[in-house]
Design a protein around this motif. Sequence first.
Motif, short mmCIF file in Angstrom:
data_model
loop_
_atom_site.label_atom_id
_atom_site.label_comp_id
_atom_site.label_asym_id
_atom_site.label_seq_id
_atom_site.Cartn_x
_atom_site.Cartn_y
_atom_site.Cartn_z
N HIS A 40 0.84 -1.20 0.00
CA HIS A 40 0.00 0.00 0.00
C HIS A 40 0.88 1.24 0.00
N ASN A 41 1.03 1.85 -1.15
CA ASN A 41 1.85 3.05 -1.30
C ASN A 41 1.17 4.22 -0.56
N PRO A 42 1.85 4.83 0.40
CA PRO A 42 1.22 5.91 1.17
C PRO A 42 1.20 7.26 0.46
N GLU A 43 1.84 7.37 -0.69
CA GLU A 43 1.91 8.67 -1.38
C GLU A 43 0.52 9.10 -1.85
N GLY A 44 0.10 10.26 -1.36
CA GLY A 44 -1.18 10.81 -1.75
C GLY A 44 -2.38 10.14 -1.10
N LYS A 45 -2.16 9.33 -0.09
CA LYS A 45 -3.25 8.65 0.59
C LYS A 45 -3.66 9.42 1.84
N ALA A 46 -4.94 9.38 2.14
CA ALA A 46 -5.45 10.10 3.30
C ALA A 46 -5.20 9.35 4.61
N TYR A 70 8.20 2.99 2.82
CA TYR A 70 7.69 2.28 1.64
C TYR A 70 8.81 2.11 0.61
N ALA A 71 9.55 3.19 0.36
CA ALA A 71 10.65 3.13 -0.61
C ALA A 71 11.75 2.19 -0.13
N HIS A 74 11.01 -1.35 -0.79
CA HIS A 74 11.14 -1.68 -2.20
C HIS A 74 12.57 -1.52 -2.72
N GLY A 75 13.51 -1.26 -1.81
CA GLY A 75 14.91 -1.14 -2.19
C GLY A 75 15.25 0.14 -2.92
N GLN A 76 14.43 1.16 -2.81
CA GLN A 76 14.66 2.44 -3.47
C GLN A 76 15.29 3.41 -2.47
N PHE A 77 16.59 3.27 -2.27
CA PHE A 77 17.27 3.99 -1.21
C PHE A 77 17.37 5.50 -1.49
#
Length: 152
Positions: A40-46, A70-71, A74-77
């Motif tokens: 569940h990507n928290p970007e832009g979520k309420a 979240y990043a 997903h290994g997006q350092f």
Amino acid sequence: MKRLAWIFDETGTVKRPLRIMIFFSVSLMLLAESIFLYYHNPEGKAWLICIIYELTGYYCPGCGAGRASYALLHGQFYKAFRYNPLLCLLLPWIALYVGICALQWLFKGRETISGKIPIEASYVLLGIVIIYGIIRNIDIYPFTLLAPTSVR
């Protein structure tokens, strides 16, 4: 104390089977939370908003931590670092400290590492967090890099 005999042993520490149950329950909850955040990507979520930012318009030291977590999952350092650099720098140390404390409590019934860390370290860490929270809201070039950004 007689009523709590099923929880504590004669030395006053939590009995080992209960410690094992608590340790694995907390570990399972952390795993479930990580799995939820992974999907569940928290970007832009309420459901993951910063109350301080919503009320004042200023970033708190934790703003962007959900997106950074979240990043990281997903290994997006780089992306995680852009969302919240302080979290990325402190997270390995916090994880190490909590892990050592949890393992000491699990095996010994008490943790001893907290007594070995000087109280001044807590004050320094608190000062760093407060200063970080202040300078990430300064609207001048090098400091704007500390504000959580939308990274693609």
